[in-house]
Design a protein around this motif. Structure first.
Motif, short mmCIF file in Angstrom:
data_model
loop_
_atom_site.label_atom_id
_atom_site.label_comp_id
_atom_site.label_asym_id
_atom_site.label_seq_id
_atom_site.Cartn_x
_atom_site.Cartn_y
_atom_site.Cartn_z
N CYS A 11 0.85 -1.18 0.00
CA CYS A 11 0.00 0.00 0.00
C CYS A 11 0.89 1.23 0.00
CB CYS A 11 -0.89 0.02 1.25
SG CYS A 11 -2.34 -1.04 1.12
N TYR A 12 0.94 1.93 -1.10
CA TYR A 12 1.74 3.13 -1.17
C TYR A 12 0.99 4.35 -0.64
CZ TYR A 12 4.80 0.32 -4.12
OH TYR A 12 5.63 -0.65 -4.60
N ASP A 13 -0.30 4.27 -0.63
CA ASP A 13 -1.14 5.39 -0.22
C ASP A 13 -2.12 4.88 0.83
OD1 ASP A 13 -2.93 7.45 0.11
OD2 ASP A 13 -3.11 7.90 -2.03
N LYS A 14 -2.05 5.46 2.04
CA LYS A 14 -2.90 4.97 3.13
C LYS A 14 -4.38 5.27 2.92
CE LYS A 14 0.57 4.91 6.80
NZ LYS A 14 0.92 5.36 8.16
N THR A 15 -4.70 6.13 1.92
CA THR A 15 -6.11 6.41 1.65
C THR A 15 -6.71 5.40 0.68
OG1 THR A 15 -5.61 7.88 -0.22
CG2 THR A 15 -5.67 8.87 1.98
N GLN A 16 -5.90 4.53 0.15
CA GLN A 16 -6.39 3.56 -0.83
C GLN A 16 -7.16 2.43 -0.16
OE1 GLN A 16 -3.22 2.01 -3.22
NE2 GLN A 16 -2.80 3.95 -4.24
#
Length: 222
Positions: free
Chosen positions: A159-164
């Protein structure tokens, strides 16, 4: 240059025609044939008094499928992406609908929270039924392992983006009919929608609301 421009224009026109056909349901894709599937027809599973439907989609992200499913109704029941909470439900979906391609269900993994969440907002726990093609969590808890401050699922994805949020889908019947999670940019062509029984007056859909019919082409999300 002129020939290249003409060829590019033809390619753009072809792409546009294909997109229109998919969006209107006019194209039966050779890559994703219907075969023996039962699509766009709610069927009752008597064991839990819930109707299920395999809904045809244009290429659709999981978050769009969540919204589209929530707008559907059948017999005054509100729809949502199907929550597969037992082997009985899993087997009913498999044996009744026989999907031929990737099919969204009501489950997603939130990167920032490190948890699997169902379409009704509840958390999927390790003790609850699952049907992963690859074991989702080997850390021994309901929370995904956190390494260097970042959630690390055991599917060797990052997960590169915690909002994903990663949507969960079934593989096709031919590919084993098991769950898999994909990054948020993955498209699906089908979704399982459930219409659970009405438990209170608040859940009954008002006839004055703008309802999406259970049958017919699914509207596209944006």
């Amino acid at each position: 240059m002129r020939m290249a421009g003409t060829r590019f224009g033809r390619e753009l026109a072809l792409v546009g025609a294909l997109q229109l056909a998919l969006a209107t349901g006019a194209l039966a894709s050779a890559e994703h044939p219907e075969g023996n599937e039962v699509r766009d027809r709610p069927i009752l599973f008597e064991q839990n008094d819930t109707y299920y439907e395999l809904v045809t989609l244009p290429p659709t992200f999981h978050y769009q499928a969540l919204r589209l499913a929530s707008k559907r109704t059948y017999k005054d029941r509100r729809g949502r992406l199907a929550i597969v909470d037992s082997k009985e439900v899993n087997d009913f979906l498999r044996d009744t609908f026989k999907p031929s391609t990737l099919t969204w269900i009501g489950l997603r993994y939130w990167c920032g929270r490190g948890r699997l969440e169902r379409s009704d907002g509840s958390v999927q726990k390790l003790s609850q039924y699952s049907n992963w093609a690859t074991p989702w969590n080997t850390s021994g808890s309901d929370r995904i392992q956190v390494v260097d401050g970042k959630p690390r699922p055991p599917l060797r994805l990052t997960c590169y983006d915690k909002t994903q949020a990663w949507g969960v889908h079934y593989w096709s019947l031919a590919d084993g009919f098991q769950w898999n999670a994909n990054g948020w940019l993955k498209h699906g062509w089908l979704m399982f929608v459930e219409y659970p029984p009405i438990e209170s007056k608040d859940e009954k859909v008002s006839h004055s609301e703008n309802k999406a019919p259970a049958k017919g082409a699914a509207e596209s999300g944006s």
